[in-house]
Structures are given as C-alpha cells and as structure tokens.
Design a protein around this motif. Structure first.
Motif, PDB file in Angstrom:
ATOM      1  N   ASN A  43      67.623 118.457 -19.688  1.00  0.00           N
ATOM      2  CA  ASN A  43      67.876 117.234 -18.925  1.00  0.00           C
ATOM      3  C   ASN A  43      69.201 116.679 -19.440  1.00  0.00           C
ATOM      4  OD1 ASN A  43      67.796 114.205 -18.378  1.00  0.00           O
ATOM      5  ND2 ASN A  43      65.937 114.875 -17.288  1.00  0.00           N
ATOM      6  N   LYS A  80      73.569 113.560 -23.747  1.00  0.00           N
ATOM      7  CA  LYS A  80      74.341 112.323 -23.657  1.00  0.00           C
ATOM      8  C   LYS A  80      75.381 112.224 -24.763  1.00  0.00           C
ATOM      9  CE  LYS A  80      73.653 107.313 -23.262  1.00  0.00           C
ATOM     10  NZ  LYS A  80      72.626 106.239 -23.181  1.00  0.00           N
ATOM     11  N   ASN A 102      70.536 111.651 -16.235  1.00  0.00           N
ATOM     12  CA  ASN A 102      69.092 111.867 -16.169  1.00  0.00           C
ATOM     13  C   ASN A 102      68.680 112.853 -15.070  1.00  0.00           C
ATOM     14  OD1 ASN A 102      66.487 111.466 -17.155  1.00  0.00           O
ATOM     15  ND2 ASN A 102      66.041 109.886 -15.616  1.00  0.00           N
ATOM     16  N   SER A 116      70.091 113.909 -20.051  1.00  0.00           N
ATOM     17  CA  SER A 116      69.927 112.858 -21.059  1.00  0.00           C
ATOM     18  C   SER A 116      70.000 113.431 -22.472  1.00  0.00           C
ATOM     19  CB  SER A 116      68.591 112.138 -20.858  1.00  0.00           C
ATOM     20  OG  SER A 116      68.549 111.511 -19.597  1.00  0.00           O
TER      21      SER A 116
END
Length: 489
Positions: A314, A319, A331, A316
């Motif tokens: 993902n 990040k 996301n 995320s």
C-alpha cells in the motif's frame, strides 16, 4: 522389463550419437576400477546364459573292433559353467573381455549303429567335462540411426585345455575306446557355439537394454536435456571417456544456445569407478531456455505479503521510503512485477558457485477499478552463492544447489513520479529478494541436474569437487540384480 548383461551397458550408459560439438557440456569417465566392477557383476549372468545354450547334435563315424560304426550325440546339455578368472580392459581400439580357466560339465545321449551286417545298434548316456577354456571377446562402442548407444562385438577367440567324455550304458566300453575322437568333435562344436552365445548376449540383449536409455531427458513442460555424443569415445589403458552435448533445449522451439562450452581438463584420478563432469555451460543453457520460454516473470500482489514483512503493498507503507509515490497515489494498493531481462548466469570456480540474476522490479499502483499504472521501475542485479550437493531421489542421482543472497545492485530504470533517492529502499528490496526472488530461483536450482543412469544403478559415497567452469562428481556404483534376475530364474 527383461535385461540381459545389463551391467555392461549400465556403466557405459551415456554413449550417444550425433557428433556436434568439439567441447562437451557433459562428460563421463569410467575407470579400470569401474570396468572391473562391471565385469564382476556381469559374470554370474554370463555363466547362467552360457550354461543354458543348446549344443547341436554331433554325428560321425569311427573305426572300431567290430567295424565302422555311425554314432550320434544328441540332447547335449551343459551345466555348472564357471568363470573364475575374468577381466574387461579398455584399449586404443575398444574393449577386450577376457574369460579364462573356464570349466563346464554336461550330459548327452548317445546312439550308434553298425554300418555293415549284422547292423547292431545300441544307446546310452555320456558325461562331459571340459576345463582350461579361454574366451576373448573384443567390442566397440557406437550408436544407431535413432541415436541410441550400441555395443558391437568385433571378434571372439576360443581355446580349450581339455575335454573328457565318459560313456555309460549299453556297449559303452566300445565308445570309450575312441572317446578321444568324439571329444575332438565336441571341442569344435563348443568353440563355435560358446563364442556365438557370448557375442550374441552382447550384440542382442545388451543392446536391447541400451535401447531403453532415453537420449533426450524431459525436465518439465518447457525444457529437455540432450545428451548426444559429441565425439568418438576415447579409450586408454586406464579409462573410457565419453563427451556429450549436455544442453537444455526449449521443447516448443528448440535452438542452439548462443554460447559454447569451454574445454574440460584431462582425467587426473582413478580411485573411483566413475567421474561425471557437469559444466556451467549445461546449467547456463537451462537459464537460456527458461528465459526464452518467458516464464521467468511473476507478480506480487498485496495478499501475498506476509504480516511479518516490513512493508505492505500500500502506498501508505512507502510514505517515508518514497514520498513522491505516496503524494501521487495516497493510500492505494500496489502490485510488484518482477521480470528477468537476461538469462540467469551460473559461474563455477574452485572456490564457489555464483548465480547472477538480472531483472526489473516494476512498482504499479492499482486503482479501485483494478486498472494499473506504473509508478517506477527498478533495474536490479542479484548476486547469489549456491551451495551445491548431490542426493538420491528414488533411483535418480541429482546434483542441486541452494542459493543465498550475497549482494544486489539497483538503479532507477524509469519513473512517472519524478526522481527520488533509492537508499531508503535498500532494506525493502533486500527483503523482497530473500522472500520472493531467491525462493523462485531455488525452485529450479533445487530441482537440479539429474544424472542419467540405468535402473538399478546407484552411486556409492559420491563426492563433489568444484573446478574452473565445472562440477565434478566422483563415485563408486552399486548395481542391484533384482532388476534382471527374473530373466534367468
């Protein structure tokens, strides 16, 4: 399947057909020790075979105190043939099989009839014994039009020390008077028929067993290995050496590999029965075939990532690793596409076996509607060390390798999110290689190279040695007679 004299073709298993390359991808050497084992294993079979041959009836005439008589020896049956001394030696022109101090016994029925009046006749039995028999058979190795190995006898010499016959029943005293004359006739008959039986056993039954050896070994749905002979077998006073193609081919579209084998060193040892050279050429043709097949590519989806993994697929999770990726696609699910761009390369040295994998790692973002977009692509080169071993799998001997990561290099091949530093990705890519790339590679390396061998033959205390460009397997062998004993008993 019935096999006769199977041990002879067993050790000479890899004698193939088309002479196609100067240097081999695979080599087999059978030493004098190996040939000694072959003949030792074959002798009980040969004794049984020669004891069961049918000797033609003998007819003749002889002068006797009662006049000229016509005699017959029929139903001649040999038994208890023993070969206490034997050898099988290589030479510059082929193989020489020498059998000496051979002895045999037998029985027959006799019958005679006087030629002139009053034409009396009589019958009885006779015991036969012979000793000091010597048989020498020469043979050469070759191949037939279908590509199977062949063993052909080129000559047979025979001598006999002594042959004795003793008659029983009827007027056996009469026959015993000229038994030496009859023994001479029997000698002549034995000479031709024992030589014929021995050569037939090799030319027919041994070659029938050789025909069961597949020249091309299928590995899987994509590949097969060709073990055809690349030159005439080399015969010396201490070993036989055969060089073989040793090359993987793509079943769907077979073609020669775009590289050639390197020369192999000469034989420098003889304490084992057989020596097998597996070259890096053979292994690298496997990499070439699988690269050509297109199967060295696979995808990693989010549900394949274990919970213990340092990241999830993902954006995320990236990040702080690749901020540009998260900023462009916050996301969102990801998919990794791993593709090999060059054939895997194996390099063998006396110190180690190395595997180099060159490919790309594509990082895709998955939209809710399942469409994908490529965010960036990494060019990755993986360097691994392979621990090589040999093991038996049922009746097969397999040389395999287990790869572990040494290091890797990576660079940014393309990007749609702008430039970024690769340093934060080092730990993640290292984990991906260990969790996915090397396990996939080990599926092939652990499957390994199967050394072709006849049923019933197994290696005894095999050992591996690494050389410059090859793996050397040296081993004694064992042959289990249960595979052929039912043919005779």
């Amino acid at each position: 399947m019935n096999r006769v004299l199977a041990p002879i073709p067993t050790v000479l298993i890899l004698l193939m057909t088309a002479f196609v390359k100067a240097d081999p991808g695979f080599r087999l050497t059978v030493t004098s020790k190996g040939l000694d084992y072959v003949i030792k294993t074959a002798i009980p079979i040969l004794e049984q075979h020669l004891s069961n041959i049918d000797i033609k009836d003998i007819y003749g005439s002889a002068r006797s105190p009662v006049g000229t008589i016509f005699y017959e020896l029929e139903n001649i049956k040999l038994s208890n043939l023993k070969i206490p001394t034997y050898s099988m030696k290589p030479g510059t022109s082929g193989l020489t099989i020498a059998l000496s101090s051979v002895s045999v016994s037998g029985k027959a029925d006799w019958h005679y009839k006087q030629k002139s009046w009053p034409g009396i006749s009589d019958s009885g039995s006779v015991d036969i014994s012979a000793d000091g028999i010597a048989i020498t058979i020469s043979a050469v190795l070759g191949s037939d039009s279908s590509g199977h190995p062949t063993l052909k006898t080129t000559g047979c010499s025979f001598s006999i020390g002594g042959l004795h016959v003793t008659f029983h029943g009827g007027a056996s005293w009469l026959y015993n008077l000229f038994s030496d004359n009859i023994a001479d006739s029997l000698k002549s008959s034995l000479q031709g028929q024992l030589c014929s039986a021995a050569t037939d056993a090799i030319n027919k039954e041994a070659n029938h067993a050789l025909e069961t050896l597949p020249i091309v070994e299928k590995v899987d749905d994509y590949s097969e290995v060709n073990y055809s002979l690349t030159k005439v077998p080399v015969f010396t006073s201490t070993y036989i050496e055969t060089d073989h193609k040793g090359e993987f081919f793509l079943i769907a579209h077979p073609s020669e590999a775009p590289f050639t084998p390197n020369p192999l060193p000469p034989v420098n040892a003889s304490d084992k029965m057989i020596y097998v050279w597996i070259t890096e050429y053979l292994v690298n043709t496997a990499g070439f075939v699988y690269q050509e097949s297109g199967i060295l590519a696979y995808n990693i989806t989010a549900d394949q990532i274990p919970s213990s993994f340092p990241i999830s697929l993902n954006t995320s999770s990236f990040k702080f690793l690749v901020p540009q990726l998260f900023n462009a696609y916050p996301n969102m699910l990801m998919q990794l596409n791993i593709i090999s761009v060059k054939p895997p390369l194996v390099q063998i040295s006396p110190q180690m076996v190395n595997l180099t994998l060159v490919g790309t790692l594509g990082v895709n973002v998955v939209y809710p509607n399942k469409t994908e977009v490529t965010a960036f692509v990494l060019a990755v080169t993986v360097y691994a060390d392979a621990h090589v071993s040999i093991h038996a799998d049922g009746t097969q001997e397999i040389v395999s390798g287990n790869c572990t990561l040494l290091k890797f290099d990576m660079s940014l091949a393309s990007t749609s999110i702008g430039q970024f530093s690769l340093a934060p990705l080092q730990v993640t890519v290292n984990a991906l290689i260990n969790a996915f790339v090397l396990p996939q590679a080990n599926k092939y390396t652990m499957r390994g190279i199967t050394i072709p061998m006849f049923d019933g033959v197994s290696f005894v205390n095999p050992q591996l040695e690494l050389g410059e460009g090859y793996i050397l397997v040296n081993s004694d062998i064992n042959y289990k007679p249960s595979y052929w004993s039912d043919y005779y008993y």
